[in-house]
Design an enzyme around this catalytic site. Structure first.
Site, PDB file in Angstrom:
ATOM      1  CG  HIS A  60     -64.524  75.818 -33.195  1.00 21.12           C
ATOM      2  ND1 HIS A  60     -65.633  76.167 -33.747  1.00 21.12           N
ATOM      3  CD2 HIS A  60     -65.037  75.315 -31.632  1.00 21.12           C
ATOM      4  CE1 HIS A  60     -66.609  75.695 -32.963  1.00 21.12           C
ATOM      5  NE2 HIS A  60     -66.469  75.294 -31.859  1.00 21.12           N
ATOM      6  CG  HIS A  62     -65.186  72.854 -29.309  1.00 20.58           C
ATOM      7  ND1 HIS A  62     -65.735  73.951 -28.843  1.00 20.58           N
ATOM      8  CD2 HIS A  62     -64.011  72.414 -28.631  1.00 20.58           C
ATOM      9  CE1 HIS A  62     -65.046  74.291 -27.889  1.00 20.58           C
ATOM     10  NE2 HIS A  62     -64.024  73.142 -27.435  1.00 20.58           N
ATOM     11  CG  ASP A  64     -70.090  70.810 -31.883  1.00 20.05           C
ATOM     12  OD1 ASP A  64     -68.989  71.055 -31.739  1.00 20.05           O
ATOM     13  OD2 ASP A  64     -71.102  71.351 -31.831  1.00 20.05           O
ATOM     14  CG  HIS A  65     -68.286  73.355 -35.074  1.00 20.25           C
ATOM     15  ND1 HIS A  65     -68.878  74.304 -35.693  1.00 20.25           N
ATOM     16  CD2 HIS A  65     -68.599  73.069 -33.661  1.00 20.25           C
ATOM     17  CE1 HIS A  65     -69.810  74.842 -34.818  1.00 20.25           C
ATOM     18  NE2 HIS A  65     -69.730  74.295 -33.570  1.00 20.25           N
ATOM     19  CG  ASP A 210     -69.661  77.019 -31.485  1.00 20.58           C
ATOM     20  OD1 ASP A 210     -70.329  76.919 -32.759  1.00 20.58           O
ATOM     21  OD2 ASP A 210     -69.660  76.049 -30.838  1.00 20.58           O
TER      22      ASP A 210
END
Length: 301
Positions: A60, A62, A64-65, A210
């Site tokens: 996804h 976000h 941090d990914h 997540d």
């Protein structure tokens, strides 16, 4: 199958922890799953050959990914990469990466292919003769997928002693490996199971990060060998997990139990906790076979 954890902590990178990224090796194929900030450095620290990465899967959008992705794409150019690179991720990932490349005038010298995902149903997004990869729709604050990696069944193994005892010509060996029975010159039919050994059972790996607790994914995870499932919080912060659409260690273990997986690997820990062993302790009250991911740690299955 070998899993190398490059990063497995939530939100922001720190001097001693990294956001989500991991390398899955299946039958001599390397797949990069998520690409948080600092992934390049972690690849080097773990002696992963950049040239072997041809497929990248982003769960996804976000940061941090995937904030490490454009840097890795650019580094491939500096390393004179010639092989095509395939990136699988949510719709919009192409626009984000191409905008950065365009404004920095940093075009690649290799084929860069985006496979954008929009479906809310599980779908096959990659397959070859060795592996099949499907999406696992997850429940998060934005469109998110996990990924299910399944080895394909090998051909049967030739029982050389049995084949020779029936004086079968070598020209039939490939047919035997393919599962076919053999008709002998005297008219007898030798069944395949008398001439072969069963292949090694294929292994499956599911990546789920997540996501909020969601039992609808259990059928997709049924009997998976290894499940990596996010455990951002402990049960004491259950309300925060619900608010941010994440899971607790106990909830991850409950999914593992309901799906009858063989091994659970926990990760995506909130950096509020000083001791990640607490996650294992909590999960094992529900499900016994629990491993803890940590940066730089490798698992061989």
């Amino acid at each position: 199958m070998k899993l190398t954890i490059l990063g497995c902590y939530a939100a922001t990178p720190r001097t001693f922890t990294n956001p989500t990224s991991q390398i899955l090796e299946i039958k001599n194929r390397l797949f990069l799953i998520d690409c948080g900030e600092g992934t390049q450095v972690q690849l080097r620290k773990n002696k992963i050959r950049f040239s072997k990465i041809n497929h990248i899967f982003i769960s996804h959008l976000h940061g941090d990914h995937f904030f490490g992705l454009v840097g890795l794409v650019s580094t491939f150019t500096l390393l004179n990469r010639a092989t095509d690179l395939h990136i699988y991720g949510p719709k919009g990932i192409k626009e984000i990466i191409m905008l950065q490349l365009r404004l920095s005038n940093s075009w690649t010298n290799y084929g860069l292919h985006f496979h954008e995902l929009e479906s809310n149903e599980s779908e096959v997004i990659y397959e070859d003769e060795k592996v099949t990869i499907k999406t696992i729709p997850l429940k998060h604050r934005i469109y998110t997928n996990g990924f299910l990696f399944q080895e394909r069944m090998d051909k049967r193994k030739l029982n050389v002693d049995a084949v020779q005892s029936f004086e079968i010509d070598k020209c039939y060996y490939q047919n035997i490996k393919n599962g076919k029975d053999i008709l002998l010159e005297d008219g007898r039919i030798v069944e395949n199971h008398l001439l072969t050994f069963d292949p090694i059972p294929p292994i499956s790996y599911a990546f789920c990060s997540d996501t909020a607790y969601d039992e609808s994914i259990v059928p997709l995870l049924k009997d998976v060998d290894i499940l990596y499932h996010e455990a951002t919080f402990l049960q004491s912060e259950e309300n925060l997990a619900k608010k941010t659409m994440h899971c607790t260690a106990k909830e991850a273990a409950t999914i593992a139990l309901k799906a009858n997986v063989k091994q659970l690997v926990l990760g995506h820990y909130s950096t509020r906790y000083e001791n990640i062993k607490l996650f294992k302790d909590e999960a094992q009250t529900i499900f016994s076979e629990v491993l803890l991911a940590d940066d730089g740690k490798s698992f061989e299955f």
